[in-house]
Motif scaffolding. Structure first.
Motif, PDB file in Angstrom:
ATOM      1  N   VAL A  80       1.146  -1.109   0.266  1.00  0.00           N
ATOM      2  CA  VAL A  80      -0.098  -0.005   0.305  1.00  0.00           C
ATOM      3  C   VAL A  80       0.715   1.204   0.009  1.00  0.00           C
ATOM      4  N   VAL A  81       0.865   2.461  -0.758  1.00  0.00           N
ATOM      5  CA  VAL A  81       1.587   3.348  -0.832  1.00  0.00           C
ATOM      6  C   VAL A  81       0.734   4.613  -1.097  1.00  0.00           C
ATOM      7  N   PHE A  82       0.937   5.131   0.088  1.00  0.00           N
ATOM      8  CA  PHE A  82       0.619   6.555   0.530  1.00  0.00           C
ATOM      9  C   PHE A  82       1.148   7.754  -0.313  1.00  0.00           C
ATOM     10  N   TYR A  83       0.139   8.627  -1.219  1.00  0.00           N
ATOM     11  CA  TYR A  83       1.217  10.297  -1.918  1.00  0.00           C
ATOM     12  C   TYR A  83       0.170  10.898  -1.819  1.00  0.00           C
ATOM     13  N   ARG A  84       0.540  12.186  -2.147  1.00  0.00           N
ATOM     14  CA  ARG A  84       0.342  13.259  -1.758  1.00  0.00           C
ATOM     15  C   ARG A  84      -0.260  13.412  -3.092  1.00  0.00           C
ATOM     16  N   GLY A  85      -0.537  13.515  -3.967  1.00  0.00           N
ATOM     17  CA  GLY A  85      -1.391  13.643  -5.314  1.00  0.00           C
ATOM     18  C   GLY A  85      -0.994  14.444  -6.268  1.00  0.00           C
ATOM     19  N   SER A  86      -1.736  13.535  -7.525  1.00  0.00           N
ATOM     20  CA  SER A  86      -0.996  13.650  -8.690  1.00  0.00           C
ATOM     21  C   SER A  86      -0.349  14.846  -9.369  1.00  0.00           C
ATOM     22  N   TRP A  87      -0.865  16.448  -8.184  1.00  0.00           N
ATOM     23  CA  TRP A  87      -0.028  17.246  -8.558  1.00  0.00           C
ATOM     24  C   TRP A  87       1.667  17.296  -7.754  1.00  0.00           C
ATOM     25  N   CYS A  88       2.000  16.276  -7.561  1.00  0.00           N
ATOM     26  CA  CYS A  88       3.578  16.370  -6.724  1.00  0.00           C
ATOM     27  C   CYS A  88       4.253  15.887  -7.492  1.00  0.00           C
ATOM     28  N   PRO A 118      -5.526  11.557  -0.686  1.00  0.00           N
ATOM     29  CA  PRO A 118      -6.582  12.624  -0.397  1.00  0.00           C
ATOM     30  C   PRO A 118      -7.947  12.923  -2.201  1.00  0.00           C
ATOM     31  N   GLN A 119      -6.516  13.048  -2.681  1.00  0.00           N
ATOM     32  CA  GLN A 119      -7.611  13.821  -3.952  1.00  0.00           C
ATOM     33  C   GLN A 119      -8.501  13.545  -4.561  1.00  0.00           C
ATOM     34  N   ASN A 143      -9.518  12.171   4.267  1.00  0.00           N
ATOM     35  CA  ASN A 143      -8.399  11.689   5.653  1.00  0.00           C
ATOM     36  C   ASN A 143      -8.071  10.405   6.010  1.00  0.00           C
ATOM     37  N   ARG A 144      -9.079  10.062   6.377  1.00  0.00           N
ATOM     38  CA  ARG A 144      -9.977   9.064   7.463  1.00  0.00           C
ATOM     39  C   ARG A 144      -8.860   8.383   7.771  1.00  0.00           C
ATOM     40  N   LEU A 145      -8.060   7.632   6.618  1.00  0.00           N
ATOM     41  CA  LEU A 145      -7.858   6.160   6.255  1.00  0.00           C
ATOM     42  C   LEU A 145      -6.072   6.761   6.703  1.00  0.00           C
ATOM     43  N   VAL A 146      -6.054   7.950   6.442  1.00  0.00           N
ATOM     44  CA  VAL A 146      -4.047   8.586   6.756  1.00  0.00           C
ATOM     45  C   VAL A 146      -4.630   9.402   8.468  1.00  0.00           C
ATOM     46  N   ARG A 147      -5.905  10.047   8.699  1.00  0.00           N
ATOM     47  CA  ARG A 147      -5.706  10.168   9.974  1.00  0.00           C
ATOM     48  C   ARG A 147      -5.380   8.628  11.279  1.00  0.00           C
ATOM     49  N   GLU A 148      -6.231   7.602  10.770  1.00  0.00           N
ATOM     50  CA  GLU A 148      -6.038   6.616  11.513  1.00  0.00           C
ATOM     51  C   GLU A 148      -4.788   6.207  12.010  1.00  0.00           C
ATOM     52  N   LEU A 149      -3.939   6.069  11.030  1.00  0.00           N
ATOM     53  CA  LEU A 149      -2.010   5.226  10.300  1.00  0.00           C
ATOM     54  C   LEU A 149      -1.259   6.869  11.435  1.00  0.00           C
ATOM     55  N   GLY A 150      -1.841   7.777  11.211  1.00  0.00           N
ATOM     56  CA  GLY A 150      -0.871   8.597  12.020  1.00  0.00           C
ATOM     57  C   GLY A 150       0.071   8.835  11.018  1.00  0.00           C
ATOM     58  N   ILE A 151      -0.248   9.682   9.932  1.00  0.00           N
ATOM     59  CA  ILE A 151       0.896  10.385   9.014  1.00  0.00           C
ATOM     60  C   ILE A 151      -0.208  11.335   8.382  1.00  0.00           C
ATOM     61  N   PRO A 184       4.398  10.441   2.910  1.00  0.00           N
ATOM     62  CA  PRO A 184       4.612   9.525   1.551  1.00  0.00           C
ATOM     63  C   PRO A 184       4.817   8.114   2.659  1.00  0.00           C
ATOM     64  N   THR A 185       4.307   7.328   2.322  1.00  0.00           N
ATOM     65  CA  THR A 185       4.382   6.057   3.293  1.00  0.00           C
ATOM     66  C   THR A 185       3.999   4.665   2.358  1.00  0.00           C
ATOM     67  N   VAL A 186       5.074   3.811   2.758  1.00  0.00           N
ATOM     68  CA  VAL A 186       4.616   2.891   2.047  1.00  0.00           C
ATOM     69  C   VAL A 186       4.657   1.110   3.165  1.00  0.00           C
ATOM     70  N   LEU A 187       3.680   0.631   2.922  1.00  0.00           N
ATOM     71  CA  LEU A 187       3.389  -0.350   4.019  1.00  0.00           C
ATOM     72  C   LEU A 187       3.364  -1.526   2.950  1.00  0.00           C
ATOM     73  N   VAL A 188       3.973  -2.629   3.578  1.00  0.00           N
ATOM     74  CA  VAL A 188       3.686  -4.217   3.026  1.00  0.00           C
ATOM     75  C   VAL A 188       2.999  -4.724   3.664  1.00  0.00           C
ATOM     76  N   VAL A 189       1.684  -5.597   4.047  1.00  0.00           N
ATOM     77  CA  VAL A 189       0.380  -6.152   4.549  1.00  0.00           C
ATOM     78  C   VAL A 189       0.256  -7.889   4.302  1.00  0.00           C
ATOM     79  N   ASP A 190       0.192  -7.960   4.916  1.00  0.00           N
ATOM     80  CA  ASP A 190       0.081  -9.452   5.111  1.00  0.00           C
ATOM     81  C   ASP A 190      -1.679  -9.962   4.466  1.00  0.00           C
TER      82      ASP A 190
END
Length: 220
Positions: A80-88, A118-119, A143-151, A184-190
């Motif tokens: 799972v990759v979190f990124y800022r937006g297509s403007w970045c 969040p775009q 950013n509901r998920l982002v808030r839960e993840l603290g990022i 910007p965050t990368v998670l590996v999830v099983d």
């Protein structure tokens, strides 16, 4: 990986040379100061880490339809990759690199790849089209998920002003019309939803290298 698999850091260095010349010293200094302040503050104490569980989340696809994150990721899990937006530009560069270098490896192992920002769904679709992306790109409204993840973070006021000078504002792209964005965050999830690898980048000009992600993947 092939000899042509250029690391993200090298692609960023090449981009920065032209970008700095294009925007000039005043705006370059604004962004450099913002990056230095982010690094000094460090990764948030409550940021997602290995050993955590990925929360249940309902996101939106590029058509605006609801999608469960676990369904998008697949039974075996993946990245799972979190990124800022297509403007970045750093996000676009990174997603394109993952398309070229990471996606084939994940598919060979039966693992998913999902990118989240969040775009608006329309802006997410723009990221897909402009980047030639062939993996799932989703919207996290508010950013509901982002808030839960603290990022969760937002551009500094001076950086927002610099964005305006460059002709855009983050809030215009976000689904909730705010300037809130994820680190910007990368998670590996099983397959059970457990986070086995987490890499949070407070300096948005640096990203998780493909080689580091592959090293963190479960044995095939």
């Amino acid at each position: 990986m092939a000899e042509t698999a250029t690391p993200i850091r090298d692609r960023v260095a090449e981009f920065n040379g032209g970008f700095t010349a294009q925007i000039g010293p005043r705006l370059s200094d604004v962004f450099a100061t913002e990056q230095a302040d982010l690094v000094a503050a460090g990764v948030p104490e409550k940021a997602v880490a290995a050993g955590d569980r990925l929360p249940e989340a309902t996101l939106l696809d590029s058509r605006g339809e609801s999608v469960l994150l676990e369904d998008a990721l697949g039974e075996r899990g993946g990245v799972v990759v979190f990124y800022r937006g297509s403007w970045c530009p750093y996000c676009n560069l990174t997603l394109k690199t993952y398309q070229e270098q990471l996606l084939p490896i994940l598919r060979d192992r039966g693992l998913g790849l999902v990118a989240i920002s969040p775009q608006t769904p329309e802006a997410s679709d723009l990221a897909v089209v402009n980047g030639g992306l062939d993996f799932t790109v989703l919207t996290d409204p508010g950013n509901r998920l982002v808030r839960e993840l603290g990022i969760l973070t937002e551009p500094a006021a001076a950086a927002r002003a610099a964005h305006t000078d460059l002709g855009f504002d983050v809030a215009d792209s976000n689904a909730d019309a705010t300037g809130d964005i994820p680190f910007p965050t990368v998670l590996v999830v099983d397959g059970s939803g457990a986070v086995t690898f987490a890499d949070v980048h407070v300096d948005y000009t640096t990203r998780t290298e493909v080689s580091d992600i592959v090293a963190a993947l479960p044995e095939s």
